[in-house]
Motif scaffolding. Structure first.
Motif, PDB file in Angstrom:
ATOM      1  N   GLU A 157       0.828  -1.205   0.000  1.00 42.22           N
ATOM      2  CA  GLU A 157       0.000   0.000   0.000  1.00 42.22           C
ATOM      3  C   GLU A 157       0.865   1.259   0.000  1.00 42.22           C
ATOM      4  OE1 GLU A 157      -2.066  -3.381   0.894  1.00 42.22           O
ATOM      5  OE2 GLU A 157      -0.578  -2.596   2.274  1.00 42.22           O
ATOM      6  N   SER A 158       0.304   2.323  -0.584  1.00 47.01           N
ATOM      7  CA  SER A 158       0.997   3.620  -0.596  1.00 47.01           C
ATOM      8  C   SER A 158       0.898   4.273   0.782  1.00 47.01           C
ATOM      9  CB  SER A 158       0.356   4.545  -1.634  1.00 47.01           C
ATOM     10  OG  SER A 158      -0.941   4.928  -1.184  1.00 47.01           O
ATOM     11  N   ALA A 159       1.686   5.311   0.979  1.00 49.10           N
ATOM     12  CA  ALA A 159       1.644   6.063   2.236  1.00 49.10           C
ATOM     13  C   ALA A 159       0.255   6.639   2.491  1.00 49.10           C
ATOM     14  CB  ALA A 159       2.695   7.174   2.215  1.00 49.10           C
ATOM     15  N   ALA A 160      -0.382   7.156   1.456  1.00 50.31           N
ATOM     16  CA  ALA A 160      -1.723   7.738   1.611  1.00 50.31           C
ATOM     17  C   ALA A 160      -2.735   6.670   2.040  1.00 50.31           C
ATOM     18  CB  ALA A 160      -2.171   8.399   0.315  1.00 50.31           C
ATOM     19  N   GLU A 161      -2.620   5.484   1.465  1.00 48.79           N
ATOM     20  CA  GLU A 161      -3.528   4.395   1.838  1.00 48.79           C
ATOM     21  C   GLU A 161      -3.314   3.973   3.292  1.00 48.79           C
ATOM     22  OE1 GLU A 161      -4.166   2.038  -2.355  1.00 48.79           O
ATOM     23  OE2 GLU A 161      -2.208   1.875  -1.385  1.00 48.79           O
ATOM     24  N   LEU A 162      -2.046   3.881   3.697  1.00 49.17           N
ATOM     25  CA  LEU A 162      -1.750   3.501   5.084  1.00 49.17           C
ATOM     26  C   LEU A 162      -2.218   4.566   6.064  1.00 49.17           C
ATOM     27  CD1 LEU A 162       1.790   1.903   4.745  1.00 49.17           C
ATOM     28  CD2 LEU A 162      -0.384   0.730   5.207  1.00 49.17           C
ATOM     29  N   GLU A 163      -2.023   5.825   5.712  1.00 46.20           N
ATOM     30  CA  GLU A 163      -2.496   6.899   6.591  1.00 46.20           C
ATOM     31  C   GLU A 163      -4.000   6.788   6.812  1.00 46.20           C
ATOM     32  OE1 GLU A 163      -1.163  10.604   4.924  1.00 46.20           O
ATOM     33  OE2 GLU A 163       0.936  10.130   5.342  1.00 46.20           O
ATOM     34  N   ALA A 164      -4.739   6.504   5.755  1.00 50.45           N
ATOM     35  CA  ALA A 164      -6.192   6.350   5.879  1.00 50.45           C
ATOM     36  C   ALA A 164      -6.535   5.128   6.737  1.00 50.45           C
ATOM     37  CB  ALA A 164      -6.842   6.239   4.503  1.00 50.45           C
ATOM     38  N   LEU A 165      -5.799   4.038   6.569  1.00 52.77           N
ATOM     39  CA  LEU A 165      -6.032   2.845   7.379  1.00 52.77           C
ATOM     40  C   LEU A 165      -5.794   3.139   8.854  1.00 52.77           C
ATOM     41  CD1 LEU A 165      -6.624  -0.198   7.687  1.00 52.77           C
ATOM     42  CD2 LEU A 165      -4.165  -0.586   7.291  1.00 52.77           C
ATOM     43  N   PHE A 166      -4.680   3.816   9.166  1.00 53.83           N
ATOM     44  CA  PHE A 166      -4.380   4.122  10.571  1.00 53.83           C
ATOM     45  C   PHE A 166      -5.407   5.084  11.160  1.00 53.83           C
ATOM     46  CE2 PHE A 166       0.227   3.211   9.229  1.00 53.83           C
ATOM     47  CZ  PHE A 166       0.061   1.839   9.455  1.00 53.83           C
ATOM     48  N   LYS A 167      -5.911   6.002  10.343  1.00 55.30           N
ATOM     49  CA  LYS A 167      -6.994   6.884  10.806  1.00 55.30           C
ATOM     50  C   LYS A 167      -8.228   6.061  11.148  1.00 55.30           C
ATOM     51  CE  LYS A 167      -7.880  10.940   9.055  1.00 55.30           C
ATOM     52  NZ  LYS A 167      -8.187  12.052   8.129  1.00 55.30           N
ATOM     53  N   ALA A 168      -8.558   5.102  10.295  1.00 52.40           N
ATOM     54  CA  ALA A 168      -9.717   4.250  10.552  1.00 52.40           C
ATOM     55  C   ALA A 168      -9.512   3.426  11.824  1.00 52.40           C
ATOM     56  CB  ALA A 168      -9.970   3.334   9.357  1.00 52.40           C
ATOM     57  N   MET A 169      -8.295   2.947  12.044  1.00 52.38           N
ATOM     58  CA  MET A 169      -8.003   2.182  13.253  1.00 52.38           C
ATOM     59  C   MET A 169      -8.209   3.030  14.511  1.00 52.38           C
ATOM     60  SD  MET A 169      -4.562   0.118  12.320  1.00 52.38           S
ATOM     61  CE  MET A 169      -4.539  -1.429  11.444  1.00 52.38           C
ATOM     62  N   ARG A 170      -7.878   4.313  14.414  1.00 55.38           N
ATOM     63  CA  ARG A 170      -8.052   5.227  15.555  1.00 55.38           C
ATOM     64  C   ARG A 170      -9.490   5.686  15.712  1.00 55.38           C
ATOM     65  NH1 ARG A 170      -3.449   7.854  13.315  1.00 55.38           N
ATOM     66  NH2 ARG A 170      -4.845   9.468  12.589  1.00 55.38           N
ATOM     67  N   GLY A 171     -10.310   5.471  14.701  1.00 54.33           N
ATOM     68  CA  GLY A 171     -11.687   5.945  14.742  1.00 54.33           C
ATOM     69  C   GLY A 171     -11.835   7.375  14.276  1.00 54.33           C
ATOM     70  N   ASP A 172     -10.798   7.901  13.610  1.00 50.14           N
ATOM     71  CA  ASP A 172     -10.870   9.264  13.068  1.00 50.14           C
ATOM     72  C   ASP A 172     -11.732   9.267  11.808  1.00 50.14           C
ATOM     73  OD1 ASP A 172      -9.111   9.986  15.055  1.00 50.14           O
ATOM     74  OD2 ASP A 172      -7.363  10.123  13.738  1.00 50.14           O
ATOM     75  N   PRO A 173     -12.424  10.378  11.544  1.00 44.96           N
ATOM     76  CA  PRO A 173     -13.251  10.441  10.332  1.00 44.96           C
ATOM     77  C   PRO A 173     -12.397  10.365   9.061  1.00 44.96           C
ATOM     78  CG  PRO A 173     -13.409  12.484  11.621  1.00 44.96           C
ATOM     79  CD  PRO A 173     -12.471  11.577  12.338  1.00 44.96           C
ATOM     80  N   LEU A 174     -12.944   9.711   8.064  1.00 46.18           N
ATOM     81  CA  LEU A 174     -12.275   9.598   6.763  1.00 46.18           C
ATOM     82  C   LEU A 174     -13.056  10.391   5.729  1.00 46.18           C
ATOM     83  CD1 LEU A 174     -11.620   5.761   6.603  1.00 46.18           C
ATOM     84  CD2 LEU A 174      -9.946   7.538   7.062  1.00 46.18           C
ATOM     85  N   GLY A 175     -12.347  10.956   4.786  1.00 45.24           N
ATOM     86  CA  GLY A 175     -13.008  11.612   3.667  1.00 45.24           C
ATOM     87  C   GLY A 175     -13.638  10.566   2.766  1.00 45.24           C
ATOM     88  N   VAL A 176     -14.671  10.956   2.076  1.00 44.85           N
ATOM     89  CA  VAL A 176     -15.378  10.046   1.175  1.00 44.85           C
ATOM     90  C   VAL A 176     -14.422   9.421   0.165  1.00 44.85           C
ATOM     91  CG1 VAL A 176     -17.187   9.923  -0.591  1.00 44.85           C
ATOM     92  CG2 VAL A 176     -17.539  11.300   1.461  1.00 44.85           C
ATOM     93  N   GLU A 177     -13.437  10.184  -0.275  1.00 41.21           N
ATOM     94  CA  GLU A 177     -12.502   9.693  -1.291  1.00 41.21           C
ATOM     95  C   GLU A 177     -11.657   8.520  -0.795  1.00 41.21           C
ATOM     96  OE1 GLU A 177     -10.321  12.912   0.981  1.00 41.21           O
ATOM     97  OE2 GLU A 177     -12.340  12.624   0.252  1.00 41.21           O
ATOM     98  N   HIS A 178     -11.581   8.311   0.522  1.00 44.68           N
ATOM     99  CA  HIS A 178     -10.761   7.228   1.076  1.00 44.68           C
ATOM    100  C   HIS A 178     -11.572   6.008   1.507  1.00 44.68           C
ATOM    101  CE1 HIS A 178      -7.123   9.604   1.089  1.00 44.68           C
ATOM    102  NE2 HIS A 178      -7.786  10.580   1.670  1.00 44.68           N
ATOM    103  N   LEU A 179     -12.894   6.102   1.503  1.00 47.04           N
ATOM    104  CA  LEU A 179     -13.707   5.027   2.070  1.00 47.04           C
ATOM    105  C   LEU A 179     -13.541   3.684   1.371  1.00 47.04           C
ATOM    106  CD1 LEU A 179     -17.079   6.694   3.079  1.00 47.04           C
ATOM    107  CD2 LEU A 179     -15.324   5.735   4.560  1.00 47.04           C
ATOM    108  N   THR A 180     -13.678   3.634   0.072  1.00 47.94           N
ATOM    109  CA  THR A 180     -13.627   2.365  -0.641  1.00 47.94           C
ATOM    110  C   THR A 180     -12.291   1.665  -0.457  1.00 47.94           C
ATOM    111  OG1 THR A 180     -15.203   3.185  -2.268  1.00 47.94           O
ATOM    112  CG2 THR A 180     -13.907   1.247  -2.892  1.00 47.94           C
TER     113      THR A 180
END
Length: 109
Positions: free
Chosen positions: A66-89
């Motif tokens: 995974e790219s850095a951007a993908e991992l950042e979104a994953l770690f945000k999801a793990m923390r329960g931080d909100p994700l932008g719609v563009e990262h959901l899928t």
């Protein structure tokens, strides 16, 4: 800091305690991540960390696809931080790939 407080911090902040485990993205960005955080949130990372039966405590790393951007979104999801719609899928796919059941609960909200 009490032991209970430090455990809670480790589970909510992937970079607490100087991040003992390093995850290297496909675009070569390094993420210093607390192994307790990874183990709690992902059975796949937990299995990687346990490798020989004991959690690794120093100098361990793994390369992921995974790219850095993908991992950042994953770690945000793990923390329960909100994700932008563009990262959901993409993040939902990673939550499944890395078996992050708690993150999937956050995403469902």
């Amino acid at each position: 800091m009490s032991n209970a407080s430090s455990t809670a911090l480790a589970l909510s902040d992937p970079t607490s305690f100087a991040g003992i485990y390093t995850i290297v993205s496909s675009d070569s960005q390094e993420f210093k991540i607390n192994p307790t955080f990874l183990s709690f949130h992902s059975s796949v990372f937990k299995d990687m960390l346990l490798g020989g039966g004991e959690p690794s405590t120093t100098g361990s790393s793994c390369q992921v696809t995974e790219s850095a951007a993908e991992l950042e979104a994953l770690f945000k999801a793990m923390r329960g931080d909100p994700l932008g719609v563009e990262h959901l899928t993409g993040t939902i796919s990673l939550v499944d790939k890395y078996d992050c059941s708690i993150a999937s609960l956050y995403i469902e909200r």
